[in-house]
Design a protein around this motif. Structure first.
Motif, PDB file in Angstrom:
ATOM      1  N   GLU A 219       0.704  -1.318   0.098  1.00  0.00           N
ATOM      2  CA  GLU A 219      -0.040   0.027   0.069  1.00  0.00           C
ATOM      3  C   GLU A 219       0.779   1.262  -0.102  1.00  0.00           C
ATOM      4  OE1 GLU A 219      -2.398  -0.641   3.506  1.00  0.00           O
ATOM      5  OE2 GLU A 219      -4.010  -1.953   2.436  1.00  0.00           O
ATOM      6  N   ILE A 220       1.919   1.122   0.789  1.00  0.00           N
ATOM      7  CA  ILE A 220       2.833   2.439   0.796  1.00  0.00           C
ATOM      8  C   ILE A 220       3.565   2.533  -0.610  1.00  0.00           C
ATOM      9  CG2 ILE A 220       4.862   3.204   1.790  1.00  0.00           C
ATOM     10  CD1 ILE A 220       4.022   1.818   4.294  1.00  0.00           C
ATOM     11  N   GLU A 221       3.927   1.359  -1.253  1.00  0.00           N
ATOM     12  CA  GLU A 221       4.721   1.620  -2.554  1.00  0.00           C
ATOM     13  C   GLU A 221       3.780   1.985  -3.610  1.00  0.00           C
ATOM     14  OE1 GLU A 221       8.145  -1.876  -2.182  1.00  0.00           O
ATOM     15  OE2 GLU A 221       6.375  -2.389  -3.350  1.00  0.00           O
ATOM     16  N   THR A 222       2.560   1.741  -3.441  1.00  0.00           N
ATOM     17  CA  THR A 222       1.582   2.169  -4.624  1.00  0.00           C
ATOM     18  C   THR A 222       1.046   3.586  -4.202  1.00  0.00           C
ATOM     19  OG1 THR A 222      -0.392   1.156  -3.511  1.00  0.00           O
ATOM     20  CG2 THR A 222       0.850  -0.148  -5.243  1.00  0.00           C
ATOM     21  N   GLY A 223       1.285   3.997  -2.907  1.00  0.00           N
ATOM     22  CA  GLY A 223       0.556   5.570  -2.738  1.00  0.00           C
ATOM     23  C   GLY A 223      -0.663   5.122  -2.113  1.00  0.00           C
ATOM     24  N   GLU A 224      -1.228   4.091  -2.025  1.00  0.00           N
ATOM     25  CA  GLU A 224      -2.617   3.933  -1.133  1.00  0.00           C
ATOM     26  C   GLU A 224      -2.467   4.500   0.289  1.00  0.00           C
ATOM     27  OE1 GLU A 224      -4.557   0.026  -1.873  1.00  0.00           O
ATOM     28  OE2 GLU A 224      -3.321   0.209  -3.882  1.00  0.00           O
ATOM     29  N   ARG A 225      -1.414   4.323   0.911  1.00  0.00           N
ATOM     30  CA  ARG A 225      -1.305   4.571   2.148  1.00  0.00           C
ATOM     31  C   ARG A 225       0.031   5.387   2.516  1.00  0.00           C
ATOM     32  NH1 ARG A 225       0.131   0.467   7.033  1.00  0.00           N
ATOM     33  NH2 ARG A 225       0.552   2.048   8.679  1.00  0.00           N
ATOM     34  N   LYS A 226       0.220   6.501   3.394  1.00  0.00           N
ATOM     35  CA  LYS A 226       1.050   7.333   3.308  1.00  0.00           C
ATOM     36  C   LYS A 226       1.824   6.907   4.677  1.00  0.00           C
ATOM     37  CE  LYS A 226       1.294  12.499   3.556  1.00  0.00           C
ATOM     38  NZ  LYS A 226       0.693  13.567   3.480  1.00  0.00           N
ATOM     39  N   PRO A 227       2.962   6.646   4.819  1.00  0.00           N
ATOM     40  CA  PRO A 227       3.463   6.073   6.162  1.00  0.00           C
ATOM     41  C   PRO A 227       3.776   7.386   7.032  1.00  0.00           C
ATOM     42  CG  PRO A 227       5.263   6.336   4.297  1.00  0.00           C
ATOM     43  CD  PRO A 227       3.922   6.593   3.826  1.00  0.00           C
ATOM     44  N   SER A 228       3.799   7.168   8.343  1.00  0.00           N
ATOM     45  CA  SER A 228       4.183   8.078   9.212  1.00  0.00           C
ATOM     46  C   SER A 228       5.760   8.222   9.217  1.00  0.00           C
ATOM     47  CB  SER A 228       3.709   7.604  10.588  1.00  0.00           C
ATOM     48  OG  SER A 228       4.857   6.519  10.908  1.00  0.00           O
ATOM     49  N   VAL A 229       6.094   9.301   9.901  1.00  0.00           N
ATOM     50  CA  VAL A 229       7.501   9.776   9.633  1.00  0.00           C
ATOM     51  C   VAL A 229       8.302   8.650  10.295  1.00  0.00           C
ATOM     52  CG1 VAL A 229       9.313  11.651  10.496  1.00  0.00           C
ATOM     53  CG2 VAL A 229       7.081  12.294   9.546  1.00  0.00           C
ATOM     54  N   TYR A 230       7.928   8.207  11.396  1.00  0.00           N
ATOM     55  CA  TYR A 230       8.299   7.328  12.029  1.00  0.00           C
ATOM     56  C   TYR A 230       8.683   6.093  11.141  1.00  0.00           C
ATOM     57  CZ  TYR A 230       9.307   3.651  15.665  1.00  0.00           C
ATOM     58  OH  TYR A 230       9.826   2.382  16.313  1.00  0.00           O
ATOM     59  N   LEU A 231       7.547   5.733  10.662  1.00  0.00           N
ATOM     60  CA  LEU A 231       7.495   4.261   9.697  1.00  0.00           C
ATOM     61  C   LEU A 231       8.555   4.559   8.387  1.00  0.00           C
ATOM     62  CD1 LEU A 231       6.881   1.435   9.211  1.00  0.00           C
ATOM     63  CD2 LEU A 231       4.574   2.380   8.115  1.00  0.00           C
ATOM     64  N   ALA A 232       8.304   5.795   7.728  1.00  0.00           N
ATOM     65  CA  ALA A 232       9.351   6.083   6.768  1.00  0.00           C
ATOM     66  C   ALA A 232      10.845   5.963   7.246  1.00  0.00           C
ATOM     67  CB  ALA A 232       9.016   7.505   6.245  1.00  0.00           C
ATOM     68  N   LYS A 233      11.203   6.624   8.301  1.00  0.00           N
ATOM     69  CA  LYS A 233      12.498   6.229   8.850  1.00  0.00           C
ATOM     70  C   LYS A 233      12.859   4.790   8.903  1.00  0.00           C
ATOM     71  CE  LYS A 233      12.887  10.838  11.306  1.00  0.00           C
ATOM     72  NZ  LYS A 233      13.006  11.408  12.476  1.00  0.00           N
ATOM     73  N   ARG A 234      12.141   3.950   9.554  1.00  0.00           N
ATOM     74  CA  ARG A 234      12.382   2.618   9.523  1.00  0.00           C
ATOM     75  C   ARG A 234      12.549   2.058   8.492  1.00  0.00           C
ATOM     76  NH1 ARG A 234       7.567   1.212  13.517  1.00  0.00           N
ATOM     77  NH2 ARG A 234       7.806  -1.098  12.190  1.00  0.00           N
ATOM     78  N   ILE A 235      11.657   2.309   7.398  1.00  0.00           N
ATOM     79  CA  ILE A 235      11.676   1.894   5.953  1.00  0.00           C
ATOM     80  C   ILE A 235      13.054   2.197   5.390  1.00  0.00           C
ATOM     81  CG2 ILE A 235      10.708   1.802   3.701  1.00  0.00           C
ATOM     82  CD1 ILE A 235       7.974   2.031   5.067  1.00  0.00           C
ATOM     83  N   ALA A 236      13.646   3.498   5.338  1.00  0.00           N
ATOM     84  CA  ALA A 236      14.830   3.935   4.804  1.00  0.00           C
ATOM     85  C   ALA A 236      16.047   3.117   5.655  1.00  0.00           C
ATOM     86  CB  ALA A 236      14.903   5.441   5.288  1.00  0.00           C
ATOM     87  N   LYS A 237      15.962   3.029   6.866  1.00  0.00           N
ATOM     88  CA  LYS A 237      16.927   2.501   7.532  1.00  0.00           C
ATOM     89  C   LYS A 237      17.321   0.977   7.167  1.00  0.00           C
ATOM     90  CE  LYS A 237      18.577   1.549  12.269  1.00  0.00           C
ATOM     91  NZ  LYS A 237      18.424   1.380  13.535  1.00  0.00           N
ATOM     92  N   ALA A 238      15.955   0.327   7.119  1.00  0.00           N
ATOM     93  CA  ALA A 238      16.016  -1.122   6.712  1.00  0.00           C
ATOM     94  C   ALA A 238      16.606  -1.255   5.232  1.00  0.00           C
ATOM     95  CB  ALA A 238      14.650  -1.651   6.736  1.00  0.00           C
ATOM     96  N   LEU A 239      16.464  -0.300   4.352  1.00  0.00           N
ATOM     97  CA  LEU A 239      16.876  -0.284   2.967  1.00  0.00           C
ATOM     98  C   LEU A 239      18.323   0.183   3.011  1.00  0.00           C
ATOM     99  CD1 LEU A 239      13.467   0.451   0.912  1.00  0.00           C
ATOM    100  CD2 LEU A 239      14.675  -1.412   1.239  1.00  0.00           C
ATOM    101  N   GLY A 240      18.707   1.014   4.007  1.00  0.00           N
ATOM    102  CA  GLY A 240      20.179   1.615   4.139  1.00  0.00           C
ATOM    103  C   GLY A 240      20.288   2.829   3.110  1.00  0.00           C
ATOM    104  N   VAL A 241      19.190   3.476   3.243  1.00  0.00           N
ATOM    105  CA  VAL A 241      19.282   4.607   2.319  1.00  0.00           C
ATOM    106  C   VAL A 241      18.852   5.841   3.250  1.00  0.00           C
ATOM    107  CG1 VAL A 241      18.986   3.516   0.066  1.00  0.00           C
ATOM    108  CG2 VAL A 241      16.965   4.260   1.229  1.00  0.00           C
ATOM    109  N   SER A 242      18.717   7.039   2.675  1.00  0.00           N
ATOM    110  CA  SER A 242      18.144   8.220   3.384  1.00  0.00           C
ATOM    111  C   SER A 242      16.499   8.389   3.031  1.00  0.00           C
ATOM    112  CB  SER A 242      19.053   9.501   3.200  1.00  0.00           C
ATOM    113  OG  SER A 242      18.780   9.984   1.785  1.00  0.00           O
TER     114      SER A 242
END
Length: 66
Positions: A37-60
């Motif tokens: 849902e986040i990838e397709t834009g159906e859902r907007k992640p919270s800042v906290y979740l966005a940071k966790r995703i970025a960290k898991a992917l090793g990017v900013s």
């Protein structure tokens, strides 16, 4: 005025890292359907979740979201 879905590069970065949605979801601690849902834009992640995703992917955050 048209509202467009938020754009992100999560799918692109995830695929470059060789991860499936389920792999990323496990690293982040959420369901695979939420990643979808986040990838397709159906859902907007919270800042906290966005940071966790970025960290898991090793990017900013800047690299994931325009």
């Amino acid at each position: 005025m048209l509202k467009s879905k938020p754009k992100n590069r999560i799918r692109e970065v995830r695929r470059k890292k060789g991860l499936r949605q389920s792999d990323l979801a496990k690293k982040v601690g959420i369901f695979q359907s939420e990643i979808s849902e986040i990838e397709t834009g159906e859902r907007k992640p919270s800042v906290y979740l966005a940071k966790r995703i970025a960290k898991a992917l090793g990017v900013s955050l800047d690299e994931l979201f325009f």
